[in-house]
Design a protein around this motif. Structure first.
Motif, PDB file in Angstrom:
ATOM      1  N   ALA A 141       0.852  -1.194   0.000  1.00 33.67           N
ATOM      2  CA  ALA A 141       0.000   0.000   0.000  1.00 33.67           C
ATOM      3  C   ALA A 141       0.886   1.242   0.000  1.00 33.67           C
ATOM      4  N   GLY A 142       0.549   2.191  -0.862  1.00 36.49           N
ATOM      5  CA  GLY A 142       1.369   3.379  -1.010  1.00 36.49           C
ATOM      6  C   GLY A 142       2.328   3.292  -2.174  1.00 36.49           C
ATOM      7  N   VAL A 143       2.579   2.076  -2.661  1.00 32.45           N
ATOM      8  CA  VAL A 143       3.403   1.870  -3.850  1.00 32.45           C
ATOM      9  C   VAL A 143       2.526   1.487  -5.036  1.00 32.45           C
ATOM     10  N   VAL A 144       1.608   0.558  -4.812  1.00 32.65           N
ATOM     11  CA  VAL A 144       0.726   0.080  -5.877  1.00 32.65           C
ATOM     12  C   VAL A 144      -0.401   1.088  -6.114  1.00 32.65           C
ATOM     13  N   ASP A 145      -0.631   1.401  -7.384  1.00 33.16           N
ATOM     14  CA  ASP A 145      -1.734   2.292  -7.768  1.00 33.16           C
ATOM     15  C   ASP A 145      -2.970   1.520  -8.186  1.00 33.16           C
ATOM     16  N   VAL A 146      -2.771   0.370  -8.827  1.00 31.02           N
ATOM     17  CA  VAL A 146      -3.883  -0.456  -9.284  1.00 31.02           C
ATOM     18  C   VAL A 146      -3.589  -1.906  -8.910  1.00 31.02           C
ATOM     19  N   TRP A 147      -4.516  -2.512  -8.164  1.00 32.92           N
ATOM     20  CA  TRP A 147      -4.385  -3.914  -7.761  1.00 32.92           C
ATOM     21  C   TRP A 147      -5.138  -4.744  -8.790  1.00 32.92           C
ATOM     22  N   GLN A 148      -4.415  -5.382  -9.709  1.00 31.12           N
ATOM     23  CA  GLN A 148      -5.080  -6.049 -10.831  1.00 31.12           C
ATOM     24  C   GLN A 148      -5.462  -7.493 -10.565  1.00 31.12           C
ATOM     25  N   SER A 149      -4.910  -8.122  -9.559  1.00 29.66           N
ATOM     26  CA  SER A 149      -5.096  -9.574  -9.421  1.00 29.66           C
ATOM     27  C   SER A 149      -5.960  -9.929  -8.212  1.00 29.66           C
ATOM     28  N   VAL A 150      -7.050  -9.214  -8.037  1.00 31.63           N
ATOM     29  CA  VAL A 150      -7.948  -9.459  -6.904  1.00 31.63           C
ATOM     30  C   VAL A 150      -8.890 -10.601  -7.271  1.00 31.63           C
ATOM     31  N   ASP A 151      -8.810 -11.696  -6.511  1.00 29.95           N
ATOM     32  CA  ASP A 151      -9.602 -12.871  -6.882  1.00 29.95           C
ATOM     33  C   ASP A 151     -10.293 -13.541  -5.700  1.00 29.95           C
ATOM     34  N   ARG A 152     -10.316 -12.878  -4.527  1.00 33.76           N
ATOM     35  CA  ARG A 152     -11.007 -13.465  -3.377  1.00 33.76           C
ATOM     36  C   ARG A 152     -11.350 -12.376  -2.366  1.00 33.76           C
ATOM     37  N   MET A 153     -12.308 -12.718  -1.505  1.00 38.20           N
ATOM     38  CA  MET A 153     -12.846 -11.746  -0.558  1.00 38.20           C
ATOM     39  C   MET A 153     -11.783 -11.232   0.412  1.00 38.20           C
ATOM     40  N   ARG A 154     -10.869 -12.111   0.838  1.00 40.31           N
ATOM     41  CA  ARG A 154      -9.844 -11.695   1.792  1.00 40.31           C
ATOM     42  C   ARG A 154      -9.018 -10.533   1.244  1.00 40.31           C
ATOM     43  N   LEU A 155      -8.710 -10.583  -0.045  1.00 35.87           N
ATOM     44  CA  LEU A 155      -7.950  -9.501  -0.647  1.00 35.87           C
ATOM     45  C   LEU A 155      -8.757  -8.211  -0.681  1.00 35.87           C
ATOM     46  N   VAL A 156     -10.031  -8.326  -0.990  1.00 38.82           N
ATOM     47  CA  VAL A 156     -10.892  -7.139  -0.969  1.00 38.82           C
ATOM     48  C   VAL A 156     -10.838  -6.472   0.398  1.00 38.82           C
ATOM     49  N   SER A 157     -10.976  -7.260   1.446  1.00 37.62           N
ATOM     50  CA  SER A 157     -10.980  -6.722   2.809  1.00 37.62           C
ATOM     51  C   SER A 157      -9.638  -6.084   3.157  1.00 37.62           C
ATOM     52  N   GLU A 158      -8.542  -6.747   2.790  1.00 37.01           N
ATOM     53  CA  GLU A 158      -7.219  -6.223   3.123  1.00 37.01           C
ATOM     54  C   GLU A 158      -6.912  -4.937   2.360  1.00 37.01           C
ATOM     55  N   ILE A 159      -7.278  -4.891   1.100  1.00 36.46           N
ATOM     56  CA  ILE A 159      -7.039  -3.672   0.322  1.00 36.46           C
ATOM     57  C   ILE A 159      -7.893  -2.528   0.845  1.00 36.46           C
ATOM     58  N   ALA A 160      -9.155  -2.801   1.156  1.00 31.96           N
ATOM     59  CA  ALA A 160     -10.016  -1.757   1.700  1.00 31.96           C
ATOM     60  C   ALA A 160      -9.484  -1.240   3.030  1.00 31.96           C
ATOM     61  N   ARG A 161      -8.861  -2.114   3.796  1.00 25.87           N
ATOM     62  CA  ARG A 161      -8.317  -1.729   5.103  1.00 25.87           C
ATOM     63  C   ARG A 161      -7.054  -0.885   4.981  1.00 25.87           C
ATOM     64  N   HIS A 162      -6.138  -1.297   4.104  1.00 29.84           N
ATOM     65  CA  HIS A 162      -4.835  -0.652   4.038  1.00 29.84           C
ATOM     66  C   HIS A 162      -4.707   0.386   2.920  1.00 29.84           C
ATOM     67  N   ASP A 163      -5.619   0.349   1.943  1.00 25.40           N
ATOM     68  CA  ASP A 163      -5.568   1.292   0.824  1.00 25.40           C
ATOM     69  C   ASP A 163      -6.991   1.712   0.463  1.00 25.40           C
ATOM     70  N   PRO A 164      -7.673   2.429   1.364  1.00 18.59           N
ATOM     71  CA  PRO A 164      -9.085   2.768   1.165  1.00 18.59           C
ATOM     72  C   PRO A 164      -9.325   3.499  -0.162  1.00 18.59           C
ATOM     73  N   GLY A 165     -10.382   3.101  -0.844  1.00 17.53           N
ATOM     74  CA  GLY A 165     -10.738   3.736  -2.111  1.00 17.53           C
ATOM     75  C   GLY A 165      -9.867   3.348  -3.282  1.00 17.53           C
ATOM     76  N   ALA A 166      -9.025   2.341  -3.103  1.00 16.77           N
ATOM     77  CA  ALA A 166      -8.074   1.954  -4.148  1.00 16.77           C
ATOM     78  C   ALA A 166      -8.768   1.464  -5.411  1.00 16.77           C
ATOM     79  N   SER A 167      -8.050   1.563  -6.512  1.00 16.04           N
ATOM     80  CA  SER A 167      -8.513   1.046  -7.791  1.00 16.04           C
ATOM     81  C   SER A 167      -8.111  -0.422  -7.912  1.00 16.04           C
ATOM     82  N   ILE A 168      -9.065  -1.284  -8.236  1.00 16.19           N
ATOM     83  CA  ILE A 168      -8.780  -2.710  -8.369  1.00 16.19           C
ATOM     84  C   ILE A 168      -9.356  -3.257  -9.664  1.00 16.19           C
ATOM     85  N   PHE A 169      -8.771  -4.356 -10.113  1.00 20.21           N
ATOM     86  CA  PHE A 169      -9.321  -5.187 -11.175  1.00 20.21           C
ATOM     87  C   PHE A 169      -9.619  -6.550 -10.556  1.00 20.21           C
TER      88      PHE A 169
END
Length: 227
Positions: free
Chosen positions: A93-121
């Motif tokens: 978080a803070g380095v990645v601008d777009v998280w392209q490889s989101v494929d499960r709920m755990r990742l959604v939760s972790e990204i929302a926690r550490h990089d709120p409002g982030a852009s994902i694929f």
């Protein structure tokens, strides 16, 4: 050391391939995949006018990021395109601008926690290969909904094509395009150096190109295997 002029010439060849496949080079972005190369590849890509950088490994990305100057950091957008461990999200978080490889709920939760409002694929499995990551379209729909509830920007979806004939690859990519249409996702990131033509014909808006821009990758060191 990667030469920017060489990357620029190679970029033009990739753009010709996109155009020959019927794509609009003004609308189809190129993600320069710099995994396996040193930080000079990111610098060369930036000087060649490629702003989207694809990286696969957390440890490798951090090492390169610390070597880059401010001018390069501000000129590029980092796309994480590799299989992502949930415990690496905080580190990235803070380095990645777009998280392209989101494929499960755990990742959604972790990204929302550490990089709120982030852009994902959301990554879809269109090849049936468990080693490549991604979820099936019927699993991906709830993932899109959950990510939106968490306040994330679901900007697109991505997939790795099957190792098959061009018609079969195009058919698989068509599945991704239809998923994007159903969920009103702007970006369809599909196609690499070996199969970009099939991806373009299927409606890709973003291709991930590594060897066609930088040549063959050097072997990964043993210390990087768990990155």
């Amino acid at each position: 050391m990667i030469d920017a002029d060489d990357v620029r010439r190679r970029t033009e060849r990739v753009q010709h391939r996109i155009a020959d496949a019927g794509g609009d080079i003004a609308r189809i972005g190129i993600v320069a995949v710099t995994k396996g190369f040193d930080s000079s590849a990111i610098e060369a890509a930036a000087r060649a006018g490629l702003s989207m950088i694809g990286e696969n490994y957390a440890q490798e990305l951090h090492g390169k990021w610390n070597e880059l100057g401010t001018a390069t950091k501000t000129a590029v957008e980092i796309h994480f395109i590799g299989r992502l461990q949930s415990n690496k999200v905080r580190q990235l978080a803070g380095v990645v601008d777009v998280w392209q490889s989101v494929d499960r709920m755990r990742l959604v939760s972790e990204i929302a926690r550490h990089d709120p409002g982030a852009s994902i694929f959301v990554q879809l499995d269109v090849s049936g290969s468990a080693t490549q990551g991604g979820c099936r379209p019927d699993e991906a729909s709830p993932l899109v909904a959950a990510a939106r509830r968490e306040g994330l920007d679901v900007a697109g979806c991505m997939a790795i094509g099957p190792q098959s004939s061009p018609p079969e690859i195009e058919k698989a990519f068509g599945e991704l395009a239809r998923f994007a249409d159903r969920h009103q996702l702007e970006h369809r990131c599909m196609g690499m150096s070996t199969d970009l033509e099939a991806a373009v014909r299927a409606g890709s808006t973003m291709v991930r190109i590594g060897t066609a821009l930088f040549g063959n990758r050097p072997p990964r060191s043993a210390s990087a295997q768990g990155a």
